[in-house]
Design a protein around this motif. Structure first.
Motif, PDB file in Angstrom:
ATOM      1  N   GLY A   1      17.344  -5.555   2.953  1.00 68.03           N
ATOM      2  CA  GLY A   1      16.995  -6.197   4.236  1.00 68.03           C
ATOM      3  C   GLY A   1      17.916  -5.941   5.167  1.00 68.03           C
ATOM      4  O   GLY A   1      17.831  -6.397   6.493  1.00 68.03           O
ATOM      5  N   PHE A   2      18.970  -5.056   5.103  1.00 65.89           N
ATOM      6  CA  PHE A   2      19.878  -5.036   6.400  1.00 65.89           C
ATOM      7  C   PHE A   2      20.232  -3.412   6.134  1.00 65.89           C
ATOM      8  O   PHE A   2      20.397  -2.869   4.906  1.00 65.89           O
ATOM      9  N   VAL A   3      20.969  -3.206   7.050  1.00 59.15           N
ATOM     10  CA  VAL A   3      21.548  -1.535   7.160  1.00 59.15           C
ATOM     11  C   VAL A   3      22.940  -1.714   6.843  1.00 59.15           C
ATOM     12  O   VAL A   3      23.874  -2.460   7.583  1.00 59.15           O
ATOM     13  N   PRO A   4      23.724  -1.232   5.836  1.00 60.57           N
ATOM     14  CA  PRO A   4      25.135  -1.178   5.342  1.00 60.57           C
ATOM     15  C   PRO A   4      26.055  -0.485   6.442  1.00 60.57           C
ATOM     16  O   PRO A   4      25.476   0.821   7.008  1.00 60.57           O
ATOM     17  N   ASN A   5      27.149  -1.099   6.779  1.00 62.91           N
ATOM     18  CA  ASN A   5      27.984  -0.589   7.730  1.00 62.91           C
ATOM     19  C   ASN A   5      28.852   0.561   7.209  1.00 62.91           C
ATOM     20  O   ASN A   5      29.905   0.545   6.836  1.00 62.91           O
ATOM     21  N   LYS A   6      28.267   1.749   7.245  1.00 63.80           N
ATOM     22  CA  LYS A   6      28.915   2.748   6.539  1.00 63.80           C
ATOM     23  C   LYS A   6      30.268   3.367   7.433  1.00 63.80           C
ATOM     24  O   LYS A   6      31.148   3.810   6.769  1.00 63.80           O
ATOM     25  N   GLU A   7      30.212   3.170   8.596  1.00 61.44           N
ATOM     26  CA  GLU A   7      31.245   3.443   9.395  1.00 61.44           C
ATOM     27  C   GLU A   7      32.436   2.415   9.308  1.00 61.44           C
ATOM     28  O   GLU A   7      33.593   3.072   9.298  1.00 61.44           O
ATOM     29  N   LEU A   8      32.126   1.411   9.027  1.00 59.79           N
ATOM     30  CA  LEU A   8      33.293   0.490   8.775  1.00 59.79           C
ATOM     31  C   LEU A   8      34.004   0.853   7.555  1.00 59.79           C
ATOM     32  O   LEU A   8      35.276   0.610   7.423  1.00 59.79           O
ATOM     33  N   ILE A   9      33.315   1.340   6.500  1.00 65.16           N
ATOM     34  CA  ILE A   9      33.949   1.198   5.247  1.00 65.16           C
ATOM     35  C   ILE A   9      34.984   2.555   5.309  1.00 65.16           C
ATOM     36  O   ILE A   9      35.909   2.877   4.690  1.00 65.16           O
ATOM     37  N   LYS A  10      34.661   3.573   6.171  1.00 63.40           N
ATOM     38  CA  LYS A  10      35.593   4.850   6.785  1.00 63.40           C
ATOM     39  C   LYS A  10      36.981   4.378   7.218  1.00 63.40           C
ATOM     40  O   LYS A  10      37.694   5.314   7.367  1.00 63.40           O
ATOM     41  N   LEU A  11      36.891   3.155   7.815  1.00 62.64           N
ATOM     42  CA  LEU A  11      38.034   2.957   8.463  1.00 62.64           C
ATOM     43  C   LEU A  11      39.553   2.717   7.557  1.00 62.64           C
ATOM     44  O   LEU A  11      39.298   2.223   6.526  1.00 62.64           O
ATOM     45  N   ASN A  12      40.659   3.025   8.205  1.00 63.54           N
ATOM     46  CA  ASN A  12      41.897   2.964   7.338  1.00 63.54           C
ATOM     47  C   ASN A  12      42.788   1.805   8.186  1.00 63.54           C
ATOM     48  O   ASN A  12      43.294   2.071   9.102  1.00 63.54           O
ATOM     49  N   PRO A  13      42.781   0.535   7.579  1.00 66.60           N
ATOM     50  CA  PRO A  13      43.345  -0.354   8.131  1.00 66.60           C
ATOM     51  C   PRO A  13      45.009   0.049   8.426  1.00 66.60           C
ATOM     52  O   PRO A  13      45.536  -0.303   9.761  1.00 66.60           O
ATOM     53  N   CYS A  14      45.470   0.626   7.685  1.00 64.58           N
ATOM     54  CA  CYS A  14      47.063   1.093   7.872  1.00 64.58           C
ATOM     55  C   CYS A  14      47.016   1.983   8.949  1.00 64.58           C
ATOM     56  O   CYS A  14      48.019   1.975   9.883  1.00 64.58           O
ATOM     57  N   GLN A  15      45.995   2.928   9.162  1.00 60.54           N
ATOM     58  CA  GLN A  15      45.996   3.834  10.074  1.00 60.54           C
ATOM     59  C   GLN A  15      45.700   3.303  11.484  1.00 60.54           C
ATOM     60  O   GLN A  15      46.445   3.863  12.499  1.00 60.54           O
TER      61      GLN A  15
END
Length: 1775
Positions: free
Chosen positions: A1355-1369
């Motif tokens: 029932g929702f669209v997964p946030n694929k762009e968030l998964i690609k983020l690197n917190p350390c970067q």
């Protein structure tokens, strides 16, 4: 020294035993043999050691590595050079003990001996004797030929023999003795012949040292002669023949053959009578070469008695399979000897000899095979020797004449080769037979067909010419005729390459004869002039002209009296041409005596035609040079004119147009000049030019010789005839020549295989010629063309079927086409060349030709004909415009013509595009012609629209990149013709606007151009902009101002809104032109509204601003372009009226859909600035503008354009920052482009920015940056169960800071919060290492671009762009932005050095950046000044030392440890070291390691601070040496040693002296550590200990010098002395291990050993060692250390100065023979070998050491084996 041979005893130190660079071992080895012979005691140890080592080295010669074998050989060479007698003895014994030694090993041993005996230093006779014996043994060991062994053995004997007379005598005695023993042993076995290699060696030695061998030759021959007849083996015969031949050469050289004649004679008989019958070719060659040398040594009476019999015997050898070169060489020697003694002895055999030699001549010598050429010239040399005797030369020539008449081509060619050789070498002996030879050659010239035969004939002719024997023109004909290429090469007569070679040779020969052989000048002049006017020789006219120029440059006259004038009678040239097939003759021939020479006017006419082919530049240049010297024959008065004109022609010969014009001027001026002297000259020259038409046929006749295309020459002939016709008044002559030109044009070939364009090119010269005639005879030409037009325009009916129109008469159509094209081309040329008034009057009186043009243009689709008609119409228009004032009547039918012209379609595939420039120019010209007749007026708007559609439609096909070669060629085709059409399109616009300069006309033109200015193709936009600009420029100049003109220009806002995007176009040319358009638009508005011209208004500053914009708008910097866009907006806001504002803004918003991205951005930028300037006046229109702006924002696809619109809208919401900030943090990550832009705009308000930053710091303080489990791990390595995630809210804050911190507007806010922000970012960067992005807390809402189809089953669209983020970067980039904003570039650059930091799985990369970051902080915050900002930073960072999160503790302690080397003081130092001390007991090993590193830097503090914290630091570091943790990120023992090194360098030596020895003992195991860094640190630490001790000694010495001399030593000095003694033991033990590690391949170890060795040497009582260490190992030595040479000299110095420790040094090196590093093992062997040379007494270890080194000869590493061999060479050799 010689008395020490017996034992190991002996007195004297190292210096006495090494005075001559030889060890005691070496001395004893050298005298071993003498001692053994004089004493009955047992031999000493050293010789036995030498023998064993040599045997080991000999065994090493079988090693598989070549470098090892070379090292073994080098060792043998060294030992042989040092102990030649003993080593030679051992070598001989070893060879005798190893009878089955491989040939390769024996060859290497012999090569070692060869290198020793070949040196400059001679060996002792005893050693030479042994080596000679060994070489002789190997030389004669095998009865067969074994070159691998026998050749080096032979070279050994020869090298010894040539070294000195004594050595030569020694070798000769040994060889003769060996011959005697060999003969005696052979006698017992049934053979009495010595070994064949002995004779081979004697022969070679006779060549190398003839003076030493000559005295023994008689004895050798006397010993060998009795056995020569019994030799049966071929290789033995070959060796004896070689030796006897070399003996003969030596006797001839030394002139000592008087006493050996008998022996030579006997040997000669054996070789000639017995051995020469051998079937082995090589043996026969060697025998014949020996006989050649021996023959001159025979007694003279025997030579003369045997000559008559010997020569036939030699000739008989040719019938055997014997090398002919050797036989010929022998024959040549016999002939030379006999001819020098008594030539008459050969009388009876000379005929047979000549016949046989004739057969031996090589017809086709292959010059790539030297032996073949050598034999060929040996035979010719025999002929030369015989020809030197007059009776024999006559016989030779008679024989040659007979063979020249032979039917065999080979026989004739041989005769020519011999004749040529005799002419070149001894022409004086054959003078009486040369005339008969010339007669034979004349017959050969006409009959020969073979190419090789002709080449040979050519050589003979050259030889005759050089000797001045050529008087006949047949020879000239031959050279000239064969300068021509064959039309088709006959492969039976020769290959294509041979044909080309003959042509080139004849060309070069002809010029050589003309330029160098003076006796042929007059003959060549007459003959070459005749050939110049013949068709078959046209291809070589360039070379003929070159030769004639050379001839006439010598003498401009032909030396014959004139018998009769010019005769028109046809006379055949008497030059043998009948045989070659030329049947055409000159119609103008001057008879000079019996010689006929073409007339000067005939030659001049021929040259004019030849000058017309500019493709043959070389020929034109030669013809011009010829004319320059030939002018006296035409008219001597021409000298001044031609001397002025011909150099100009030569200068412009590479420029077609200039050359053609100069050539025509040359013809006109020459004709005028000669016509003034002779009124009939022009008519006479015209006739001669017409008569020469046969020389340039259109269809080339069938010929054996190549004939080039003559169309260019024919065209020039017609043009020259036309130019000459201008001075002719005879009407019949004029009509005849016009008919000739027309007929020539119509005779040009045109069929389906010939393109129409090619045909047009062919008749172009005819059209030009008719045009030239029209200058003087226009009426005659127009009449002729009218007849042709009427003939070609009618449809002919030739029969019944032609009326049915289904059978095409192709031939008739082609004939009509040819006539029509000729009429059109000629008519165009007439309109260009004739007088304008006369040509237009003819056109008005009779419009037949004009009607013909219209008819052909309408009825034909042939591009060639259409192009010609258009060009002709252009010429008519040009004449009309030129005569508009004199003849105001306009051209009839012009509207019909224009409709026909503009109906020509210019569309894909654009084959008719080349017509477009002419069409546009015609339209312009017809508009300018004008006229009162309205029915004939042309509508300019219609013409312009059609022109734009044709032009820009084609321009749309232009591309910037091509996928194939075809596309590239097509693009080039389009671009070429469009570039030609653009100026014509501008000219068309100018004509239209000038006709009616009103706003309506301007609207019409702009409306047509508007679509093209927005085209996607940049080339279309460039062209459209240029046309637009040109339109406005013309409009300004032509517009009307006054009561009839409008008072307002309502198009201003709309025009500006449309042109502004083009001012920001991606193409620089479009931008620049568009700014000019904008300026002209404002100027037009200014003129209409103010009735003033802005360009002359001195107060118009806006014009200056626009000029500045135009100057800078061509830049490629986008920022500068958009800044200029703001300037444009300001100018527009100031210059347009208020009622234009709304229209301008709406037009700009519509421009956001522009296909050009940069134009869209520019429109948004201009909109923003315009609203900022005039927003108050647009208050009533704000709702509409906002609505339009939002719509434009949604449809706009350009991010920067969106940003421009956003800035205009966000300006209305600046008063609501908190709500927007709250919504931003709740938005899903990552932020989209609009939200990112919002964060950037927030930073524009400083107060709002400060509140936001404080809020972020409060939220992050105490918050766990990691989601889920507590942060209790010891390193950020990834968990095998699941990936650790970052907390959501802190990460969102970092994403916001990531966008905000780069903004420069918040710099002040960041400076006020620097300490807290810096510490937060530093520790967060460590904590975010190896963390993944958080899971979304709330389901991501659908974006407008997402649809229901994007939902998943949950029932929702997964946030694929968030998964690609690197917190350390994100954290890293945020940190960088923070530092960059504060202009801390040095610290910011630290974060970008390591590109792998953000993707690291541990803290390794993070720790690396702490050091440069601390340095940057120290410099930025003024650490030494104790700034409050630095104290505040340390205070803020100390909060993280006790943090429960490991990442924060690592960051805090790590930065504190890097601050210590920066020398903090006072409170700051105390605080830093206090926190470092607390971290020593941290449970995390990384934190402890960082603390240890910080303690190691204590020595770098100031003196006061260092003393204060030294005790604590040393205790911590000593504890760290024993820390068991060495495999984590930080090697604690390694860091402890490095820290101790730093403290030792910094602190006074008295404070650390107490643990010098214990520390040296503790670190000794680390010197051999497997770890490179541990080994390096231990070596450096030992060097620091030594350096500290040296400084202490210097201080004590200084205090001792300053104190009382009589005082007793203090307890401190006594303890220091005892510690020095203890340390010296470590120095002795570690010195050579350090020296051996210096040979490692690791650069770091080498550098550490270099520094430590220098410090160790300074503590040794060896001044020379210290000096050399400083010189070779110092840091100032920039070059790479040559370890091999250095260690040799260095160890020698150590051994001489520290003699008492040599055994200790050897003991310290022995364990290194088993080292794990191959370099160390090999170096240890070399060092031990050197040290053993300096032992004063030998001990029991000597043999053990030698055996240990010898063991390394079997090492697995080739390097070790090689160095072991070198070491043994040092051990026993001379170092």
């Amino acid at each position: 020294m010689d008395e020490r041979g017996g034992g190991g005893g002996g007195s004297g130190g190292g210096g006495s035993t090494t005075g001559n660079n030889k060890s005691a071992a070496g001395n004893n080895a050298a005298t071993g043999s003498a001692t053994a012979s004089s004493s009955s005691t047992a031999p000493v140890d050293k010789p036995s050691i030498l023998e064993g080592v040599l045997h080991n080295i000999f065994d090493g010669l079988t090693d598989k590595e070549e470098q090892v074998r070379l090292a073994m050989q080098q060792a043998i060479v060294k030992i042989l050079e040092t102990h030649p007698e003993r080593a030679a003895e051992v070598l001989s014994e070893h060879r005798s003990q190893q009878p089955k030694m491989s040939d390769q090993t024996v060859a290497m041993l012999l090569d070692c001996i060869r290198r020793v005996v070949g040196a400059e230093t001679a060996l002792p006779p005893a050693a030479n004797q042994k080596l000679i014996a060994l070489a002789l043994q190997e030389l004669t060991r095998s009865p067969e030929h074994v070159p691998l062994i026998q050749n080096p053995a032979q070279r050994i004997l020869v090298a010894i023999g040539r070294s000195s007379p004594e050595s030569c005598e020694q070798v000769m005695e040994a060889l003769q003795e060996k011959m005697r023993t060999s003969s005696s042993s052979s006698t017992s076995s049934g053979s009495e012949v010595a070994h064949f290699m002995l004779m081979q060696c004697l022969g070679l030695l006779a060549t190398e040292h003839p003076a030493g061998v000559v005295p023994h030759i008689k004895a050798i021959l006397a010993r060998s002669q009795p056995h020569l007849g019994g030799i049966r083996q071929d290789h033995v015969k070959q060796a004896h023949a070689y030796a006897i031949g070399r003996f003969s050469e030596a006797l001839l050289e030394e002139k000592g053959h008087d006493g050996c004649a008998t022996e030579i004679s006997v040997a000669y008989d054996v070789l000639f009578n017995q051995w020469l019958h051998s079937r082995e070719p090589k043996v026969c060659v060697e025998i014949l070469q020996a006989l050649s040398s021996m023959y001159a040594l025979l007694p003279q009476d025997r030579i003369q008695d045997q000559a008559a019999r010997l020569v036939p015997q030699i000739l008989a050898l040719y019938r055997r399979s014997v090398d002919r070169n050797a036989v010929t060489q022998f024959l040549c020697s016999v002939l030379k000897t006999n001819l020098s003694l008594n030539p008459s002895v050969l009388d009876g055999i000379v005929d047979a000899l000549i016949a046989h030699l004739f057969d031996l001549v090589c017809v086709y010598p292959d010059y790539e095979k030297p032996q073949t050429v050598k034999g060929h010239y040996e035979v010719l040399r025999c002929f030369h020797l015989l020809a030197g005797h007059q009776p024999y030369s006559t016989r030779i020539m008679d024989t040659l004449l007979i063979h020249l008449r032979n039917n065999s081509e080979r026989e004739r060619m041989k005769s020519l080769l011999i004749l040529t050789h005799l002419l070149n070498s001894c022409a004086g002996h054959i003078l009486n037979r040369i005339p008969a030879s010339i007669e034979c050659l004349k017959q050969l010239i006409l009959s020969e067909r073979g190419i090789k035969m002709k080449l040979t004939l050519l050589k003979t002719i050259v030889a005759l010419a050089q000797k001045s024997h050529v008087r006949d023109k047949e020879f000239v004909w031959f050279v000239v005729r064969h300068s021509c290429r064959y039309a088709k090469c006959n492969q039976e007569h020769g290959s294509a390459e041979e044909h080309a070679n003959l042509v080139l040779s004849c060309e070069n020969t002809l010029y050589m004869l003309a330029s160098t052989v003076g006796t042929l000048d007059e003959l060549l002049k007459r003959e070459l002039l005749n050939y110049l006017i013949l068709l078959d020789y046209t291809d070589i006219c360039g070379n003929l002209a070159k030769c004639l120029a050379s001839l006439f440059a010598k003498s401009p006259h032909i030396e014959y009296d004139v018998v009769g004038g010019e005769d028109a009678e046809l006379t055949a040239p008497a030059d043998g041409e009948a045989a070659a097939g030329e049947d055409r003759t000159d119609r103008s021939v001057i008879k000079r005596g019996k010689v006929m020479v073409p007339g000067a006017e005939t030659i001049y006419a021929r040259c004019l035609a030849l000058l017309g082919n500019r493709q043959c530049i070389k020929r034109c240049s030669n013809v011009l040079s010829f004319l320059r010297y030939y002018h006296p024959q035409v008219n001597p008065a021409l000298e001044e004119l031609w001397e002025r004109r011909i150099p100009d022609l030569l200068l412009q010969i590479n420029r077609e147009t200039a050359y053609r014009q100069l050539l025509h001027d040359f013809v006109l001026e020459t004709n005028e000049f000669l016509g003034s002297l002779d009124e009939n000259f022009a008519q006479r020259l015209t006739s001669k030019l017409a008569d020469q038409m046969y020389l340039y046929p259109m269809q080339l006749p069938h010929s054996e010789w190549h004939l080039p295309d003559l169309s260019a020459e024919r065209g020039m002939l017609l043009q020259a005839m036309a130019l000459t016709l201008l001075q002719v008044t005879d009407v019949a002559c004029i009509h005849t020549k016009i008919d000739l030109i027309v007929t020539t044009a119509r005779q040009e070939r045109l069929d389906k295989h010939v393109r129409h364009a090619d045909y047009e090119q062919k008749i172009e010269p005819c059209a030009r010629a008719l045009g030239y005639i029209s200058r003087q005879h226009l009426g005659h030409l127009v009449k002729k063309l009218t007849e042709l037009a009427q003939l070609g325009g009618r449809k002919h009916s030739t029969g019944f079927f032609s009326n049915l129109h289904f059978i095409k008469d192709t031939h008739k159509e082609l004939e009509n086409y040819k006539s029509n094209l000729l009429v059109v081309k000629a008519f165009g040329r007439i309109m260009e060349e004739a007088d304008p008034l006369q040509s237009i009057q003819h056109l008005d009186e009779d419009d037949t030709l004009l009607g013909f043009l219209i008819q052909q243009l309408a009825g034909h689709k042939d591009q060639t004909l259409m192009s010609a008609i258009l060009q002709t119409l252009l010429s008519i228009c040009n004449q009309l415009i030129a005569t508009k004032e004199q003849l105001p009547a306009p051209l009839r039918h012009r509207k019909q013509i224009m409709e026909t012209v503009f109906n020509i379609p210019i569309e894909a595939p654009f084959h008719d595009l080349p017509l477009l420039p002419t069409i546009l120019k015609l339209g312009t010209d017809f508009i300018r012609i004008g006229g009162p007749d309205t029915e004939e007026c042309v509508d300019g708007a219609v013409i312009f629209e059609i022109a734009c559609r044709n032009f820009f439609g084609c321009a749309q096909q232009l591309k910037m990149k091509f996928d194939s070669q075809e596309e590239d060629e097509r693009n080039s085709f389009l671009a070429k013709h469009l570039n030609e059409s653009l100026p014509q399109l501008n000219a068309l616009v100018r004509a239209i606007v000038e006709l009616d300069a009103s706003p309506a006309t301007l609207d019409l033109i702009i409306g047509i151009l508007e679509g093209w200015t927005r085209d996607r193709n940049s080339e279309v936009r460039i062209c459209a902009s240029h046309v637009f600009n040109n339109t406005l420029e013309v409009y300004i100049k032509a517009m009307k101002i006054g009561c009839e003109a409008p008072s307002k220009f309502n198009q201003t806002g709309q025009m500006l809104g449309k042109i502004v995007p083009r001012c920001i176009d991606s193409n620089g040319t479009v931008r620049q032109v568009s700014v000019e358009i904008l300026q002209k638009t404002l100027e037009i508005a200014c003129i209409y509204e103010t009735l003033t011209i802005a360009s002359i208004d001195s107060t118009a500053d806006w014009l200056k601003e626009i000029e500045a914009i135009k100057e800078h708008i061509i830049t490629d910097e986008p920022k500068q372009i958009y800044n200029l866009a703001g300037d444009i907006a300001k100018i527009i806001a100031l210059r347009i009226s208020s009622f234009q504002y709304l229209q301008f803004c709406k037009t700009l918003l519509q421009s956001l859909r522009d296909p050009e991205q940069s134009s869209t951005i520019g429109a948004s930028v201009v909109l923003k600035f315009f609203i900022q300037q005039k927003g108050s006046e647009l208050f009533h229109a704000i709702p509409d503008l906002v609505k339009d702006s939002l719509v434009a924002l949604q449809v706009c696809e350009v991010p920067r354009a969106k940003s421009g619109v956003l800035k205009a809208l966000v300006a209305l919401t600046k008063h609501h920052p908190k709500l927007v900030c709250a919504e931003m943090l709740a938005q899903p990550l990552p932020y989209d482009a609009n939200l990112v832009e919002y964060w950037h705009l927030v930073c524009n308000d400083p107060e709002l920015t400060g509140l936001t930053l404080d809020n972020f710091l409060q939220l992050l303080s105490g918050a766990a940056l990691q989601d889920g489990l507590p942060d209790s791990f010891t390193s950020p390595s990834p968990s095998p169960e699941r990936q650790r995630l970052a907390s959501a809210q802190p990460f969102a804050i970092f994403c916001a800071l990531h966008e905000m911190l780069p903004c420069k507007d918040i710099k002040g806010q960041l400076e006020s919060r620097f300490a807290d922000m810096f510490c937060m970012l530093l520790t967060s960067l460590s904590s975010y290492t190896n963390l993944a992005a958080p899971n979304p807390v709330h389901p991501a809402s659908l974006t407008p671009s997402q649809t229901q189809s994007g939902k998943t089953k949950f029932g929702f669209v997964p946030n694929k762009e968030l998964i690609k983020l690197n917190p350390c970067q994100i954290a890293l980039e945020t940190f960088q932005a923070f530092l960059t904003n504060l202009e801390m570039e040095q610290i910011a650059s630290v974060l970008s050095v390591n590109g792998q930091l953000a993707s690291s799985a541990d803290w390794h990369n993070y720790i690396e950046l702490l050091t440069p970051m601390a340095i940057g902080l120290g410099q930025q915050l003024q650490l030494h000044a104790g700034s409050g900002q630095m104290r505040q930073l340390v205070h803020s960072l100390s909060k993280y030392v006790a943090s429960p999160h490991d990442g924060q503790r690592v960051a805090a302690v790590g930065l504190f440890s890097r601050l210590v080397p920066l020398k903090p003081t006072g409170e700051l130092a105390a605080s830093v070291l206090l926190h470092l001390g607390a971290a020593l007991s941290d449970p995390n090993a990384v934190v402890r390691g960082l603390s240890i590193q910080g303690m190691g830097y204590v020595g770098q503090l100031s003196e006061k601070e260092a003393k204060r914290y030294a005790e604590t630091a040393i205790g911590a570091l000593l504890k760290g040496v024993d820390d068991p943790v060495g495999d984590c990120l930080i090697n604690i023992p390694l860091e402890s040693m490095r820290g101790l090194s730093g403290i030792l360098r910094a602190l006074p030596s008295q404070r650390v002296e107490s643990f010098h020895v214990s520390l040296a003992i503790r670190i000794r195991p680390f010197l051999g550590s497997y770890s490179l860094e541990m080994r390096e640190a231990a070596i450096q630490l030992f060097g620091d200990i030594c350096e500290g001790k040296r400084q202490q000694q210097q201080q004590q010495q200084q205090h001792g010098d300053d104190g009382d001399d009589g005082g007793s030593s203090s307890p401190t000095s006594a303890s220091s002395s005892s510690s020095m003694e203890a340390l010296r033991e470590q120095l002795v033990a570690n010195l050579f291990p350090l020296l051996l590690h210096l040979s490692e391949s690791e650069a770091a170890i080498v550098a550490a050993c270099r520094g430590t060795l220098q410090r160790v040497c300074r503590l040794l009582p060896a001044p020379k060692v210290v000096e050399m260490a400083q010189l070779q190992l110092g840091e100032e030595r920039g070059h790479q250390l040559n370890y091999s040479s250095f260690v040799l000299e260095f160890v020698k110095l150590i051994a001489m100065e520290l003699t008492e420790h040599i055994q200790d040094f050897i003991d310290s090196c022995l364990p290194q023979l088993r080292s794990q590093w191959p370099e160390v093992r090999g170096s240890a062997a070399i060092v031990i070998g050197i040290l053993h040379n300096f032992l004063s007494e030998r001990n029991v270890q000597t043999e053990t050491v030698a055996s240990k080194i010898a063991v390394l000869l079997k090492d697995e590493q080739a390097l070790v084996r090689m160095r072991a061999a070198t070491a043994l060479g040092y051990f026993f050799g001379d170092i």
